[in-house]
Every structure is written in C-alpha cells, then in structure tokens.
Scaffold this motif. Structure first.
Motif, PDB file in Angstrom:
ATOM      1  N   THR A 251       0.830  -1.204   0.000  1.00  0.00           N
ATOM      2  CA  THR A 251       0.000   0.000   0.000  1.00  0.00           C
ATOM      3  C   THR A 251       0.863   1.251   0.000  1.00  0.00           C
ATOM      4  O   THR A 251       0.645   2.190  -0.777  1.00  0.00           O
ATOM      5  CB  THR A 251      -0.935   0.005   1.227  1.00  0.00           C
ATOM      6  OG1 THR A 251      -1.889  -1.048   1.089  1.00  0.00           O
ATOM      7  CG2 THR A 251      -1.668   1.329   1.348  1.00  0.00           C
ATOM      8  N   VAL A 252       1.863   1.280   0.879  1.00  0.00           N
ATOM      9  CA  VAL A 252       2.765   2.429   0.898  1.00  0.00           C
ATOM     10  C   VAL A 252       3.632   2.452  -0.350  1.00  0.00           C
ATOM     11  O   VAL A 252       3.946   3.523  -0.889  1.00  0.00           O
ATOM     12  CB  VAL A 252       3.631   2.403   2.175  1.00  0.00           C
ATOM     13  CG1 VAL A 252       4.602   3.573   2.199  1.00  0.00           C
ATOM     14  CG2 VAL A 252       2.746   2.446   3.416  1.00  0.00           C
TER      15      VAL A 252
ATOM     16  N   HIS B 189       2.367   4.394  -3.342  1.00  0.00           N
ATOM     17  CA  HIS B 189       2.347   5.859  -3.294  1.00  0.00           C
ATOM     18  C   HIS B 189       3.452   6.433  -4.183  1.00  0.00           C
ATOM     19  O   HIS B 189       3.282   7.499  -4.778  1.00  0.00           O
ATOM     20  CB  HIS B 189       2.578   6.363  -1.863  1.00  0.00           C
ATOM     21  CG  HIS B 189       1.568   5.879  -0.885  1.00  0.00           C
ATOM     22  ND1 HIS B 189       1.749   5.977   0.479  1.00  0.00           N
ATOM     23  CD2 HIS B 189       0.356   5.290  -1.052  1.00  0.00           C
ATOM     24  CE1 HIS B 189       0.710   5.472   1.107  1.00  0.00           C
ATOM     25  NE2 HIS B 189      -0.153   5.037   0.201  1.00  0.00           N
TER      26      HIS B 189
ATOM     27  N   ASP C 154     -10.055   6.335   1.883  1.00  0.00           N
ATOM     28  CA  ASP C 154      -9.570   5.182   1.129  1.00  0.00           C
ATOM     29  C   ASP C 154     -10.635   4.524   0.236  1.00  0.00           C
ATOM     30  O   ASP C 154     -10.360   4.239  -0.935  1.00  0.00           O
ATOM     31  CB  ASP C 154      -8.987   4.149   2.103  1.00  0.00           C
ATOM     32  CG  ASP C 154      -8.518   2.902   1.386  1.00  0.00           C
ATOM     33  OD1 ASP C 154      -7.466   2.962   0.732  1.00  0.00           O
ATOM     34  OD2 ASP C 154      -9.205   1.863   1.461  1.00  0.00           O
TER      35      ASP C 154
ATOM     36  N   THR D 276       0.453   8.746   2.413  1.00  0.00           N
ATOM     37  CA  THR D 276      -0.875   8.210   2.080  1.00  0.00           C
ATOM     38  C   THR D 276      -1.845   9.329   1.732  1.00  0.00           C
ATOM     39  O   THR D 276      -2.591   9.240   0.742  1.00  0.00           O
ATOM     40  CB  THR D 276      -1.427   7.397   3.258  1.00  0.00           C
ATOM     41  OG1 THR D 276      -0.486   6.404   3.649  1.00  0.00           O
ATOM     42  CG2 THR D 276      -2.738   6.721   2.881  1.00  0.00           C
TER      43      THR D 276
END
Length: 579
Positions: free
Chosen positions: A81-82, A85, A145, A372
């Motif tokens: 997820t990170v 970015h 999100d 995020t």
C-alpha cells in the motif's frame, strides 16, 4: 454518407486495410480493445488480479495456517500500500507539463499534514504517551480510502470502454452507477468496515456516532443497498443490450474487470457460507488486504504505461526519468520495469518497518501518514480521463474530439489560495479528530479490566481505600462500556463481540450486586442475588454462542483469549447457576 457507428469508430482508428470502407465487414470495422499495457499483462495485473490475489491468499492460509497466513497477507498489503504511493510522486515530478500546471498544489500539499503530524508526535513523545496513539489520524485516511479505490476502478472501466460510441455522458454515468451501488452495498454488508470505523471514532477520537446510530439502521441499509444494487444491475443490463442493438462497441475487458473485482470483494468482504466453509478463520481484514494488493498492482501498471507514453511524447522530465521510461528493447523495458517495481516496494518496506527508537518511529509515522494522504489528494485531480493529456497517454487512439485540456481550462491558483484550500481539506478534519483524541488521552488510559486487577492488587496488599477507589473506577468504566458493546454486537454478532459483552455483563453485575453494596457496608439482598443470576445466565448464553464460532474470541483487554480459556470461564459461570 455512412452513419454506421462502427464505420465512425473504424475511421477514428484508421483503415483496417486498403479496401474502401463500404467493402469492409462488421468484423473488420469493430474497434480493437484498448489496453493499458497489453492483453496478457492487463489480464494478470488488472482484470484477473482479484482472482489471482484471492488464490494466493487462500494458498498462504492453507499452507502456513490461518493465523500465520493471514498475517503474511496483511503484512504484504501494508508494505505494498505504501509502495504504490511512490508511482504517484514519480508521475507528478516526472511530467513537466503536469508539474507546471499544478506546481503549488504539489509543493505545498505535504506541508500541512507533515507539520501537523510532527507536532502531534512531538507532543506524544514529550508526554511519554505510546506513539501508537498517533494512529487516530488514520481514521481520516480510512474515510478517504474507499472513495480512492472506487475512483480507480471506475477509471479503468472508462479506459477499457473508450471505443464505445454511446453518448459519452450516458456511458460514463451507467458505469459509475453500477460501480458505486455495488461498492456501497458490499461495504455496508461487510459487517466489519462500518462497525470498526465507528468504534475507532469512539475509542480513539471520542466521537460517539456509534451510540446514536438508530437500532436496526444497519439492517435497513443492508436491505436497501441490496435492492438498489439489483435494480441498478437490471438497468445496466438493459443499457448493454441497447448498446448491442445500436451496434456500439462492447468492451468485454470492462465487463470482466467489473465482475472479477466486485465478485471477489463480495466473497472476501461479506460473511458468506462459501468462505466460511473454505477458510473458517477468514476475516474482513484479510479480505480487505487481499483486494488492496490488487489495487497496488493495477496502479503500478497504469502509472508505468503513462510514464512511458509521456517519455515517448517528449513530455517527460529529462535525466533519470526519461532514461528509465524510454527503454525500447524488450530486455531494457523488463529491467526498467523491475527496477521501478523494486524501488517502490523498497520505499513501502522502509516506511512500514518497526523500530525500537520512538523518535525514528515518529518520523516514519509522520512520513507514512503524509505519503498516504498525498497519494489520495493528488490522485483526486491528476487522473481525469476528460483531459486530453491523460487520454493521449492511456488510450490507443482518440475516438472523439471533445476532451478538454488542463492547459486551456481552469484557473491556476496562487500559493496563498492553494494553502487556504489545503487548510480546509486537511486541517479541519485533522483538528476535529485531534480534539477528540486529546479528550481520550487525558483520561485514565486504563480499561475496566486493568482497573479490576489494580483493585484486587490493592486489596491483597491491605490498601483498602485504594482498592475501593479502583473498584469504583472499574464499575464506572463498565457501565460506560456496556452500551458500546451492545451496539457493536447489534451491528456484528461476531465471537469477539459476544465474548466481550459476556464478560462485561458478568463483571458489571458482580460489582453492582455484590462488590459495590459491600463497599458501602450493605449486605446484598435477595433481589441483588436474583439479578446477578439473571445476568450470569445471559453471560453464559453469549459465551456459548461465541464458542460455537470458529473465529477469534480476542477483544480489547483480552487480546490472548482462547477458546479453551473461554470454555473454562463459561463452565465456572454455569456452576454458579447450579449453586
């Protein structure tokens, strides 16, 4: 003049061969499917990615065991997820024209969340609070999100549907409707997302939205959203049939993506017999992580395609960016793609690594939160298919001329106006959450369970005044906690929620009917004894219902509660009913 929409589409794509248009068959005139990368890569990384990710998650849980397998899936999701970015930042600062158009938004965007995070974390460190208290701000990200995920999925559908000659507004609205209604229904029916979010708002930010939620509201929303999804699906099928009758192009890649994504989401997010039988320990968290990994692979693919295209068009920043994305040989492209992926994953791994040094962890938490938030914020306006800059980089060929340009429309904001807007976007919600979090931090910070143990410890040490004070605190905490536990059980009848309420009912009744009267020098009456037995009976029923479920019984304050422990406690309560 030929008005056949298939002819128009073929003209926009260029002639299939050297024959005149009127000699071409319908099959010859059919537009080719627009792909982000190519048919094989799109299938693996975008369209069938939810099915592949689900298969891998199931294999991990079967091979390593439910607990370890679930931990692996969730850890992979956190890192990736990170990691995803970074492609946003690579695109922003690699596209010269894009950076020039939104220069102040990009430069000033990180300032407010990074400074705000630094102030909060400094306060936590100076007061010696756990740095994990900072995670209350992630509630803001949890709210953003789902919208971010939905918009990305919708964007892919529009890319695949690019050659559909149906009226653009109609086609876009129909795709948006079918995406939105199913996404909303699945999130409501998940039985975890909304209760978890509302519980976090209460426990971390002192916002009692959960307690004021009307009884039966979630059941109503589940039923309403289900029938809305069924109705919308019927209308969408009619729309597809209308497209077929009119001879409009129908993208099977778009439909496959729609079915795969929401099919997997439904089975992994919502309680259902199929997943319960296949993997009894499956949870919403594992399902959310499984689909989240897909979001990352899809995003890496689309940004890679975009960056390579702008490098070909001469719109890319010179230097490393152009060199990396302008490889032409198959080997060069493969090595560049591998380096690009590894760099992003390394970023995600470093930001999410845990360290013992609390100041280093504070820095990583601040950077992770800002990363995020900026990913969501920037994506909200840089991915607009109606702008020709995006269309030219993401579609095989243009089929219409009504796309607008960022450079010919909109107002370029001054640094001051950008900062004011960002203060509203970021500052107000973060300040509201922080105000509530401060109220929580200023409390005792102890659960009723810890207060019960402290009362017992003081009593054993002969410090009766201190024991009485802790007992009263524990009793007050229990009375405050029961409405929350009852509401959580109403929203989700999980084993953990049932066990939590069982313990609360038993202990609150014990204190109210025996311990508190004794502290006041009053002997418990027969009415107290009968009331306690009634509550014990209800606690036993809840615990036995919890033990019938294969899922974890652990809950706040009893993070290591096992089925064996719960069974032993239930037996002791049953013996009390027999005496």
């Amino acid at each position: 003049m030929n008005t056949n929409p298939l002819t128009k589409a073929a003209t926009a794509l260029g002639p299939v061969d050297n024959r005149p248009d009127f000699l071409l068959s319908a099959a010859d005139l059919r537009p080719r499917q627009n792909w982000v990368l190519d048919p094989l890569q799109d299938t693996l990384l975008i369209i069938a990615a939810p099915l592949i990710s689900l298969a891998l998650a199931l294999i991990a849980m079967q091979h390593y065991g439910a607990q370890k397998g679930a931990a692996l899936v969730i850890t992979a999701h956190i890192i990736l997820t990170v990691a995803h970015h970074m492609p946003t930042f690579i695109r922003i600062y690699g596209d010269v024209e894009l950076f020039r158009r939104f220069k102040w938004s990009f430069l000033l965007g990180p300032v407010i969340p990074l400074v705000f995070s630094a102030v909060v974390l400094t306060y936590l460190n100076l007061r010696q609070y756990p740095v994990e208290y900072f995670l209350y701000l992630y509630i803001f990200l949890s709210l953003w999100d789902p919208w971010h995920f939905l918009r990305q999925h919708f964007g892919f559908m529009r890319i695949y549907d690019r050659h559909n000659q149906a009226p653009r507004a109609l086609a876009s609205n129909m795709d948006w409707a079918i995406c939105g209604v199913w996404f909303v229904h699945i999130m409501i029916a998940s039985a975890d997302w909304i209760p978890g979010l509302l519980e976090d708002l209460y426990r971390s930010a002192h916002m009692p939205v959960l307690l004021v939620l009307p009884r039966g509201m979630m059941d109503f929303l589940r039923g309403f959203s289900w029938w809305a999804a069924v109705l919308t699906t019927g209308i969408y099928i009619i729309y597809l049939a209308w497209c077929v009758r009119r001879g409009f192009y129908l993208s099977f890649a778009k439909l496959a993506l729609l079915i795969c994504t929401f099919g997997v989401m439904y089975f992994t997010y919502t309680p259902n017999a199929w997943m319960a039988q296949l993997v009894p320990e499956w949870s919403f968290k594992v399902g959310f992580a499984t689909v989240g990994i897909v979001h990352m692979t899809q995003y890496l693919a689309i940004v890679w395609r975009y960056d390579r295209r702008i490098a070909e068009q001469g719109r890319a920043r010179s230097g490393v960016f152009s060199w990396l994305h302008s490889r032409s040989s198959r080997r060069g492209i493969g090595l560049a793609a591998l380096g690009y992926t590894l760099f992003c994953v390394a970023y995600g791994d470093f930001i999410t690594t845990q360290f013992d040094n609390r100041w280093l962890m504070s820095c990583l938490l601040a950077v992770g939160f800002t990363s995020t938030l900026m990913h969501y914020y920037f994506d909200g306006f840089i991915w607009r298919m109606r702008h020709s800059q995006n269309s030219n980089a993401l579609v095989a060929a243009e089929t219409e001329k009504e796309t607008s340009s960022w450079w010919n429309s909109g107002t370029v904001l001054s640094p001051g106006n950008v900062l004011i807007r960002q203060l509203i976007y970021f500052g107000l919600p973060m300040a509201a959450l922080t105000w509530g979090a401060l109220h929580v931090w200023q409390g005792s910070g102890q659960s009723y369970i810890q207060q019960m143990y402290r009362a017992q410890m003081f009593s054993q040490q002969g410090e009766h005044a201190a024991a009485a004070e802790e007992a009263r605190k524990a009793y007050a905490s229990m009375r405050k906690e029961i409405p929350l536990a009852e509401k959580l059980l109403e929203l989700k009848a999980s084993a953990a929620n049932q066990a939590q309420l069982a313990f609360l009912l038993y202990n609150e009744s014990l204190y109210r009917n025996q311990i508190m009267p004794a502290l006041d020098g009053i002997r418990p009456s027969s009415g107290n004894r009968q009331d306690h037995m009634d509550n014990v009976r209800r606690a036993v029923e809840l615990m036995e219902a919890a033990l019938q479920q294969p899922t974890s019984l652990a809950h706040p304050g009893r993070d290591q509660l096992t089925h064996a422990d719960a069974e032993a406690i239930a037996k002791s309560w049953r013996r009390q009913l027999l005496n």
